[in-house]
Design a protein around this motif. Structure first.
Motif, mmCIF file in Angstrom:
data_model
loop_
_atom_site.group_PDB
_atom_site.id
_atom_site.type_symbol
_atom_site.label_atom_id
_atom_site.label_comp_id
_atom_site.label_asym_id
_atom_site.label_seq_id
_atom_site.Cartn_x
_atom_site.Cartn_y
_atom_site.Cartn_z
ATOM 1 N N TYR A 98 0.836 -1.208 0.000
ATOM 2 C CA TYR A 98 0.000 0.000 0.000
ATOM 3 C C TYR A 98 0.869 1.256 0.000
ATOM 4 O O TYR A 98 0.609 2.215 -0.721
ATOM 5 C CB TYR A 98 -0.909 -0.051 1.228
ATOM 6 N N ILE A 116 -7.347 1.125 6.531
ATOM 7 C CA ILE A 116 -7.113 2.197 5.562
ATOM 8 C C ILE A 116 -8.362 3.015 5.268
ATOM 9 O O ILE A 116 -8.266 4.064 4.653
ATOM 10 C CB ILE A 116 -6.448 1.702 4.262
ATOM 11 N N HIS A 147 -7.901 6.554 6.137
ATOM 12 C CA HIS A 147 -6.943 7.385 5.390
ATOM 13 C C HIS A 147 -7.675 8.262 4.385
ATOM 14 O O HIS A 147 -8.531 7.795 3.643
ATOM 15 C CB HIS A 147 -5.923 6.516 4.677
ATOM 16 N N ALA A 170 -7.215 7.180 0.334
ATOM 17 C CA ALA A 170 -7.094 5.745 0.063
ATOM 18 C C ALA A 170 -8.240 5.192 -0.766
ATOM 19 O O ALA A 170 -8.333 3.989 -0.942
ATOM 20 C CB ALA A 170 -7.006 4.996 1.386
ATOM 21 N N TYR A 194 -7.471 2.531 -3.376
ATOM 22 C CA TYR A 194 -6.987 1.298 -2.753
ATOM 23 C C TYR A 194 -8.153 0.551 -2.098
ATOM 24 O O TYR A 194 -8.238 -0.667 -2.187
ATOM 25 C CB TYR A 194 -5.901 1.614 -1.725
#
Length: 96
Positions: free
Chosen positions: A41, A77, A80, A83, A86
């Motif tokens: 990541y 995540i 975040h 993100a 992702y």
């Protein structure tokens, strides 16, 4: 820059370069899966991370492995700010 030249940002990564993240191992006390996912990541662009996820699963690793706080990588995540690509890749792969 000349008008006939196109700006190139980062060369495409090969499968071998992406697969190298699968060999990352934690020092102690951390989930192997969590450690590998975290390294990938942090080190891969979103589209390369999506390619990495397929390799990760093919090697038999668990996308839903839990850390010491009983959270999956995806749960971690989600906090975040940038993100989203992702997160979408993990969700497409079936992570929870």
């Amino acid at each position: 820059m000349r008008k006939d030249k196109q700006k190139v940002i980062g060369e495409p990564m090969t499968d071998e370069q992406i697969a190298a993240f699968l060999s990352a191992r934690p020092y102690a006390g951390e989930s192997v899966e969590q450690h590998i996912l975290t390294r990938a990541y942090r080190g891969l662009r979103a589209h390369d991370f999506e390619r990495f996820i397929d390799m990760f699963r093919q090697e038999g690793f668990d996308l839903d492995a839990r850390d010491a706080q009983d959270k999956t990588f995806l749960q971690n995540i989600r906090e975040h700010a940038q993100a989203e690509d992702y997160i979408a890749a993990l969700e497409r792969a079936g992570a929870h």
